[in-house]
Design a protein around this motif. Sequence first.
Motif, PDB file in Angstrom:
ATOM      1  N   GLY A 236       5.419 -13.464  -1.738  1.00 27.57           N
ATOM      2  CA  GLY A 236       4.342 -12.570  -1.339  1.00 27.57           C
ATOM      3  C   GLY A 236       3.745 -11.868  -2.538  1.00 27.57           C
ATOM      4  N   TYR A 237       4.612 -11.445  -3.435  1.00 22.33           N
ATOM      5  CA  TYR A 237       4.177 -10.795  -4.677  1.00 22.33           C
ATOM      6  C   TYR A 237       3.351 -11.756  -5.529  1.00 22.33           C
ATOM      7  CZ  TYR A 237       4.678  -8.709  -9.351  1.00 22.33           C
ATOM      8  OH  TYR A 237       4.437  -8.197 -10.617  1.00 22.33           O
ATOM      9  N   GLU A 238       3.868 -12.950  -5.750  1.00 20.45           N
ATOM     10  CA  GLU A 238       3.191 -13.931  -6.615  1.00 20.45           C
ATOM     11  C   GLU A 238       1.856 -14.382  -6.022  1.00 20.45           C
ATOM     12  OE1 GLU A 238       4.081 -14.601  -9.523  1.00 20.45           O
ATOM     13  OE2 GLU A 238       6.165 -13.880  -9.590  1.00 20.45           O
ATOM     14  N   LEU A 239       1.821 -14.596  -4.702  1.00 24.47           N
ATOM     15  CA  LEU A 239       0.580 -15.064  -4.079  1.00 24.47           C
ATOM     16  C   LEU A 239      -0.502 -13.981  -4.104  1.00 24.47           C
ATOM     17  CD1 LEU A 239       2.097 -17.003  -1.046  1.00 24.47           C
ATOM     18  CD2 LEU A 239       1.018 -17.995  -3.071  1.00 24.47           C
ATOM     19  N   MET A 240      -0.106 -12.730  -3.938  1.00 24.92           N
ATOM     20  CA  MET A 240      -1.103 -11.660  -4.046  1.00 24.92           C
ATOM     21  C   MET A 240      -1.603 -11.547  -5.485  1.00 24.92           C
ATOM     22  SD  MET A 240      -2.995  -9.501  -2.534  1.00 24.92           S
ATOM     23  CE  MET A 240      -2.362  -9.032  -0.920  1.00 24.92           C
ATOM     24  N   LYS A 241      -0.743 -11.777  -6.446  1.00 25.98           N
ATOM     25  CA  LYS A 241      -1.175 -11.796  -7.852  1.00 25.98           C
ATOM     26  C   LYS A 241      -2.236 -12.872  -8.078  1.00 25.98           C
ATOM     27  CE  LYS A 241       1.225  -8.747 -10.330  1.00 25.98           C
ATOM     28  NZ  LYS A 241       0.558  -7.689 -11.120  1.00 25.98           N
ATOM     29  N   PHE A 253      -6.044  -8.439   4.521  1.00 27.72           N
ATOM     30  CA  PHE A 253      -5.176  -9.616   4.539  1.00 27.72           C
ATOM     31  C   PHE A 253      -4.333  -9.617   5.807  1.00 27.72           C
ATOM     32  CE2 PHE A 253      -5.898 -10.028  -0.011  1.00 27.72           C
ATOM     33  CZ  PHE A 253      -5.767 -11.396  -0.231  1.00 27.72           C
ATOM     34  N   PHE A 254      -4.198 -10.803   6.396  1.00 23.28           N
ATOM     35  CA  PHE A 254      -3.130 -11.028   7.361  1.00 23.28           C
ATOM     36  C   PHE A 254      -2.031 -11.737   6.597  1.00 23.28           C
ATOM     37  CE2 PHE A 254      -1.055 -14.118  10.306  1.00 23.28           C
ATOM     38  CZ  PHE A 254      -0.290 -13.179  10.984  1.00 23.28           C
ATOM     39  N   ILE A 255      -0.842 -11.141   6.582  1.00 30.01           N
ATOM     40  CA  ILE A 255       0.285 -11.704   5.846  1.00 30.01           C
ATOM     41  C   ILE A 255       1.360 -12.101   6.865  1.00 30.01           C
ATOM     42  CG2 ILE A 255       2.007 -11.308   4.052  1.00 30.01           C
ATOM     43  CD1 ILE A 255       0.108  -9.354   2.745  1.00 30.01           C
ATOM     44  N   ALA A 256       1.787 -13.349   6.796  1.00 28.21           N
ATOM     45  CA  ALA A 256       2.548 -13.959   7.890  1.00 28.21           C
ATOM     46  C   ALA A 256       4.011 -13.561   7.974  1.00 28.21           C
ATOM     47  CB  ALA A 256       2.436 -15.487   7.818  1.00 28.21           C
ATOM     48  N   SER A 257       4.488 -12.663   7.117  1.00 31.54           N
ATOM     49  CA  SER A 257       5.814 -12.080   7.291  1.00 31.54           C
ATOM     50  C   SER A 257       5.851 -10.721   6.617  1.00 31.54           C
ATOM     51  CB  SER A 257       6.926 -12.980   6.729  1.00 31.54           C
ATOM     52  OG  SER A 257       7.133 -12.755   5.353  1.00 31.54           O
ATOM     53  N   ASP A 258       6.633  -9.820   7.171  1.00 32.66           N
ATOM     54  CA  ASP A 258       6.753  -8.479   6.593  1.00 32.66           C
ATOM     55  C   ASP A 258       7.324  -8.534   5.188  1.00 32.66           C
ATOM     56  OD1 ASP A 258       5.812  -7.342   8.937  1.00 32.66           O
ATOM     57  OD2 ASP A 258       7.803  -6.994   9.758  1.00 32.66           O
ATOM     58  N   SER A 259       8.283  -9.417   4.958  1.00 31.50           N
ATOM     59  CA  SER A 259       8.890  -9.517   3.628  1.00 31.50           C
ATOM     60  C   SER A 259       7.838  -9.896   2.595  1.00 31.50           C
ATOM     61  CB  SER A 259      10.022 -10.548   3.640  1.00 31.50           C
ATOM     62  OG  SER A 259      11.067 -10.135   4.496  1.00 31.50           O
ATOM     63  N   MET A 260       6.998 -10.862   2.909  1.00 34.67           N
ATOM     64  CA  MET A 260       5.926 -11.253   1.997  1.00 34.67           C
ATOM     65  C   MET A 260       4.956 -10.087   1.795  1.00 34.67           C
ATOM     66  SD  MET A 260       5.007 -15.186   3.071  1.00 34.67           S
ATOM     67  CE  MET A 260       4.445 -15.670   1.432  1.00 34.67           C
ATOM     68  N   ILE A 262       5.612  -6.884   1.880  1.00 32.26           N
ATOM     69  CA  ILE A 262       6.208  -5.881   0.989  1.00 32.26           C
ATOM     70  C   ILE A 262       6.039  -6.303  -0.464  1.00 32.26           C
ATOM     71  CG2 ILE A 262       8.399  -4.829   0.300  1.00 32.26           C
ATOM     72  CD1 ILE A 262       9.187  -4.925   3.305  1.00 32.26           C
ATOM     73  N   GLY A 263       6.237  -7.588  -0.744  1.00 32.72           N
ATOM     74  CA  GLY A 263       5.991  -8.094  -2.089  1.00 32.72           C
ATOM     75  C   GLY A 263       4.529  -7.972  -2.482  1.00 32.72           C
ATOM     76  N   ALA A 264       3.632  -8.259  -1.527  1.00 32.86           N
ATOM     77  CA  ALA A 264       2.192  -8.174  -1.797  1.00 32.86           C
ATOM     78  C   ALA A 264       1.771  -6.730  -2.080  1.00 32.86           C
ATOM     79  CB  ALA A 264       1.417  -8.731  -0.609  1.00 32.86           C
ATOM     80  N   ARG A 266       3.458  -4.465  -3.578  1.00 31.27           N
ATOM     81  CA  ARG A 266       3.800  -4.133  -4.961  1.00 31.27           C
ATOM     82  C   ARG A 266       2.793  -4.733  -5.938  1.00 31.27           C
ATOM     83  NH1 ARG A 266       9.533  -4.909  -8.272  1.00 31.27           N
ATOM     84  NH2 ARG A 266       8.669  -4.283 -10.286  1.00 31.27           N
ATOM     85  N   ALA A 267       2.373  -5.963  -5.680  1.00 34.43           N
ATOM     86  CA  ALA A 267       1.382  -6.594  -6.564  1.00 34.43           C
ATOM     87  C   ALA A 267       0.075  -5.807  -6.564  1.00 34.43           C
ATOM     88  CB  ALA A 267       1.145  -8.029  -6.115  1.00 34.43           C
ATOM     89  N   LEU A 268      -0.349  -5.367  -5.396  1.00 35.03           N
ATOM     90  CA  LEU A 268      -1.581  -4.576  -5.301  1.00 35.03           C
ATOM     91  C   LEU A 268      -1.435  -3.244  -6.031  1.00 35.03           C
ATOM     92  CD1 LEU A 268      -2.449  -5.276  -1.556  1.00 35.03           C
ATOM     93  CD2 LEU A 268      -3.859  -5.927  -3.524  1.00 35.03           C
ATOM     94  N   ARG A 269      -0.311  -2.592  -5.844  1.00 35.47           N
ATOM     95  CA  ARG A 269      -0.073  -1.296  -6.467  1.00 35.47           C
ATOM     96  C   ARG A 269      -0.070  -1.423  -7.994  1.00 35.47           C
ATOM     97  NH1 ARG A 269       3.539   0.000  -3.239  1.00 35.47           N
ATOM     98  NH2 ARG A 269       5.362  -0.762  -4.363  1.00 35.47           N
ATOM     99  N   GLU A 270       0.566  -2.474  -8.506  1.00 34.43           N
ATOM    100  CA  GLU A 270       0.622  -2.684  -9.954  1.00 34.43           C
ATOM    101  C   GLU A 270      -0.758  -2.921 -10.554  1.00 34.43           C
ATOM    102  OE1 GLU A 270       5.092  -4.668 -10.358  1.00 34.43           O
ATOM    103  OE2 GLU A 270       3.311  -5.918 -10.612  1.00 34.43           O
ATOM    104  N   SER A 271      -1.672  -3.479  -9.757  1.00 33.82           N
ATOM    105  CA  SER A 271      -3.022  -3.780 -10.238  1.00 33.82           C
ATOM    106  C   SER A 271      -4.023  -2.668  -9.934  1.00 33.82           C
ATOM    107  CB  SER A 271      -3.505  -5.097  -9.637  1.00 33.82           C
ATOM    108  OG  SER A 271      -2.665  -6.169 -10.033  1.00 33.82           O
ATOM    109  N   GLY A 272      -3.532  -1.558  -9.404  1.00 32.22           N
ATOM    110  CA  GLY A 272      -4.399  -0.412  -9.178  1.00 32.22           C
ATOM    111  C   GLY A 272      -5.128  -0.393  -7.846  1.00 32.22           C
TER     112      GLY A 272
END
Length: 347
Positions: A236-241, A253-260, A262-264, A266-272
């Motif tokens: 989820g993190y890598e795909l959002m990156k 975004f519709f994200i097909a699992s909660d775990s993905m 949560i990773g996404a 973090r990617a959004l937060r890191e990119s502002g």
Amino acid sequence: MATIKDIAMEAKVSATTVSRVLNHDQSLSVTPETRQRILDIAERFGYKNNRRRRNEHEYAGSGESPRIGIVVCQSQEEELNDPYFYSIRQGIESECFEKGVFITKFIQLSSIRFNQPVSDVDGLIVIGRINIAGLKHSIGDLKNIVYINHKDGEEQYDSVVVDFQKATGRAINHLISLGYSNIGYIGGREKEHFRASDRKTEAVEIEDKRLTTFMQLTGTESSDNIYVGEYSMQEGYELMKQAIAKKRVPDAFFIASDSMAIGALRALRESGFKVPDDVAIVSFNGIEAAKYANPALTTVKVPTEEMGRTGVKLLLDRMRGRNLPLQVTVPSELIIRESCGFHRRQC
């Protein structure tokens, strides 16, 4: 009357750990001190007596408690990465313990041998997408089988399933109702597993109703805003990156699992990016961690623990003589929290 959750709270461990200890699951990694503490608490609470009474009432005249095996295709690491299937197994274990039923085998698909049929069980519960043809050589004439989160193509066995099309529709229509039109998708690859030989387990990619429903409802024809990998937090993190790198991040975004999801996040937060101000998110599964994410995730909740419990009930009913295979479709529920921007858009 004491319950398995009462014992878990007193022992300060999970309900699943209590269930497995009291079912004498020797594959459970737990210290001798913890195991003994659970047994002592169960005895002090009178749980053994409660269990014995239920067992005698439900299976009077049968001679002994039914013995159940659980077949899974996920490794322990995969369960930790995406607790969807772990929650199903928790439901199975809790229901079995409360009904005085013994789980005698935990079978990973990769450990099944062609020349060693599954024995010492009266019924099997199969968790996940496992092709029944790949089990035929191991189950013999066993008829008492329940599938959870999948169904066999021959419709010989009971199943407990989710209407992924309807559940996904709840998420997509919610985003559309909030005025989002540029919606992206992040999800994993849906696979059906089968045992090809004694030494090889294979998986074939199959249709993921979450993705096809997303495409139908959003009118998406290209793959520009669709990102597919594996069902894990890291993916989820890598795909959002990857989506961020395109410089044209969708409004939602519709994200097909909660775990993905949560990773996404973090990617959004890191990119502002701020959620939901810059990007709204609705995810899928309804795991416990979703409400503790930052921001808390709007998600389509699937009653995974109840799926496990229902599977046990179907199996016991089948053992009592029912011949007609049944399919139970569990309902889903949209849980609205901060990540979709609902409250901001209502102001």
